[in-house]
Design an enzyme around this catalytic site. Structure first.
Site, short mmCIF file in Angstrom:
data_model
loop_
_atom_site.label_atom_id
_atom_site.label_comp_id
_atom_site.label_asym_id
_atom_site.label_seq_id
_atom_site.Cartn_x
_atom_site.Cartn_y
_atom_site.Cartn_z
N HIS A 129 0.88 -1.10 -0.13
CA HIS A 129 0.10 -0.11 0.15
C HIS A 129 0.88 1.44 0.05
CE1 HIS A 129 -3.52 -2.33 1.87
NE2 HIS A 129 -3.24 -2.76 0.72
N LEU A 374 -3.02 -9.69 5.49
CA LEU A 374 -2.95 -9.29 4.47
C LEU A 374 -1.59 -8.31 4.06
CD1 LEU A 374 -6.96 -8.59 4.21
CD2 LEU A 374 -5.81 -10.60 3.61
N PHE A 375 -0.98 -8.14 4.93
CA PHE A 375 0.53 -7.60 4.72
C PHE A 375 0.30 -6.31 4.01
CE2 PHE A 375 0.69 -12.30 3.95
CZ PHE A 375 0.59 -12.72 5.48
N CYS A 376 -0.73 -5.68 4.06
CA CYS A 376 -0.69 -4.08 3.72
C CYS A 376 -0.52 -4.14 2.20
CB CYS A 376 0.50 -3.21 4.03
SG CYS A 376 0.01 -2.76 5.82
N ALA A 377 -1.18 -5.38 1.38
CA ALA A 377 -1.05 -5.75 0.16
C ALA A 377 -2.34 -6.13 -0.32
CB ALA A 377 0.20 -6.29 -0.36
#
Ligand SMILES: Cc1ncc(COP(=O)(O)O)c(C=O)c1O
Length: 453
Positions: A129, A374-377
């Site tokens: 992100h 979701l690992f900022c993706a």
């Protein structure tokens, strides 16, 4: 030489000394174990060398760029020397600028604020992100996830060829994915961007800690990374590259340090002459310890030698991949396929398990710190899982029944300070959890799984 070839010809070196290597943590099942930090992709532990350098400097700490005293002079020298060291580490061009920021996110937002008017931005939906979102005020095109590195280049070329103007354009791409660890074809994407008159910024947050990054060789226009992922957790990051857009832009922050001369006008207003150098975007008192620690980490990694660091990391990657390959319930997430070169970052799902539950059990029962979610993706993880990742599910019961799709994933990541024992314990724990289930009970608290007691 490919990454895997380097691994096969190099002798695997010892891990670099990092802080926290002897820290023990309690297990819910009783007793204590040494903590296995396997979340380097989020924040890596500090290198011992970085800590020692910072401790040695701390008594001499002083204001930067403003004091007449000895310690101010010394701190200013240290700060400017840090800039030179990091510039060399990144192999920047002679006329590039290097700005110390707070982080990769900060660096990319700074660049976004410096875009020329009517700049078009091209970014793959697979980005973190921090690389995906700062361009909202520009004309941004989000490109679909490619399934091979070659497809990434083709997709970009097609998008650039279809540009509706010949004005300025910027491509933003990551060097190594924070979800799959896969390396992106940066040099080829840079060549494609330049052949269509566009510029390119490399998000090296996950690449720089694992591989040498040469701005000249990759021919990227800017590069951004964070100190805390490069074993230097003191709140600094870097943006380095072409000076022209940065000089033409308004200062990122208005204030002291960025301004050369400020005068009152007759009409009562204020006129400001801003610096043209990196200081233009470094208003306020700079984080000298943050900058110095990044420079110290750059020196430590260079001295250790990236060839042997890469070889060691590939050796650990092989161990994890071989271990997980022996567990049919585990699916490792990949965009470019099994053979794609990668860094020590792997995400996976376990059939029938809620990922948050699995990660909580790794921590509580084995003393292993990984990340779940979701690992900022979000768009990338959605593509990889083939499911809607908005709902996190309850941890008490598996969120996904056997054969169903998982809603989020587990990520294991490691680097220069990781001993073999940590990844061996991780593989053993995954096998035991899948075979025998969790030994403890867990409940959901604020959307996360935690041990019930
Ligand atoms: C690929 C990538 N880019 C950017 C970032 C943002 O880094 P920071 O949080 O240090 O700004 C991250 C953080 O995880 C990342 O993995």
């Amino acid at each position: 030489m490919s990454v895997s070839t380097v691994a096969s010809v190099q002798t695997v070196c010892a891990p670099l000394a990092v802080l926290g290597r002897d820290v023990t943590v309690p297990l819910v099942t009783g007793g204590e174990v040494t903590y296995a930090a396997l979340d380097y992709a989020a924040s890596a532990p500090a290198l011992q060398r970085v800590w020692d350098d910072v401790a040695a400097y701390a008594p001499y700490y002083g204001s930067v760029h403003r004091g007449a005293g000895y310690l101010s002079q010394l701190s200013t020298d240290l700060f400017e020397n840090a800039r030179r060291t990091v510039t060399e580490f990144l192999d920047c061009r002679d006329d590039d600028q290097l700005i110390f920021t707070r982080s990769t996110t900060d660096s990319l937002n700074l660049l976004a604020a410096a875009l020329p008017a009517d700049c078009q931005v091209f970014v793959f939906e697979t980005e973190h992100h921090a690389s995906l979102l700062p361009w909202q005020d520009a004309q941004v095109s989000y490109l679909d996830a490619p399934r091979t590195p070659g497809q990434a280049v083709e997709t970009l070329e097609k998008a650039l060829a279809g540009r509706d103007s010949h004005g300025p354009a910027l491509v933003c791409v990551t060097g190594a994915s924070n979800v799959t660890g896969e390396l992106w074809p940066v040099r080829e994407l840079a060549a494609a961007a330049h052949s269509y008159g566009a510029r390119i910024v490399l998000d090296a947050a996950q690449l720089a800690p694992h591989h040498p990054v040469s701005v000249r060789e990759l021919d990227v226009d800017w590069v951004a990374f964070s100190g805390h992922k490069l074993y230097a957790p003191f709140g600094s990051g870097v943006l380095a590259g072409r000076a022209d857009w940065l000089r033409a832009a308004d200062p990122y922050l208005a204030g002291g340090g960025a301004s050369r001369k400020v005068t009152r006008r007759e009409d009562g207003g204020v006129d400001v002459e801003w610096h043209d150098s990196a200081a233009r975007h470094e208003a306020g008192s700079p984080n000298v310890i943050g900058a110095y620690s990044i420079a110290s980490a750059c020196k430590a990694l260079t001295e250790a030698g990236f060839d042997s660091l890469v070889a060691r990391e590939q050796h650990l990657i092989e161990k994890v991949r071989e271990g997980l390959a022996g567990v049919p319930e585990v699916r490792v997430l990949s965009l470019f396929g099994d053979d794609a070169p990668r860094v020590g970052v792997l995400s996976f799902v376990v059939e029938g398990w809620n990922s948050s539950h699995f990660a909580a059990a790794l921590s509580a029962e084995y003393g292993i710190g990984v990340r779940d979610g979701l690992f900022c993706a979000h768009p990338l993880v959605r593509t990889l899982l083939g499911s809607d990742p908005q709902s996190q599910g309850e941890c008490g019961a598996p969120e996904a029944a056997p054969g169903e799709k998982s809603l989020n994933a587990i990520r294991v990541s490691f680097g220069a300070g990781t001993p073999d024992e940590h990844v061996e314990r991780f593989v053993k724990a995954v096998k035991e959890l899948v075979a025998d289930g969790a030994k403890w009970t867990y409940r959901t608290e604020d959307g996360r799984c935690v041990p019930a007691v």
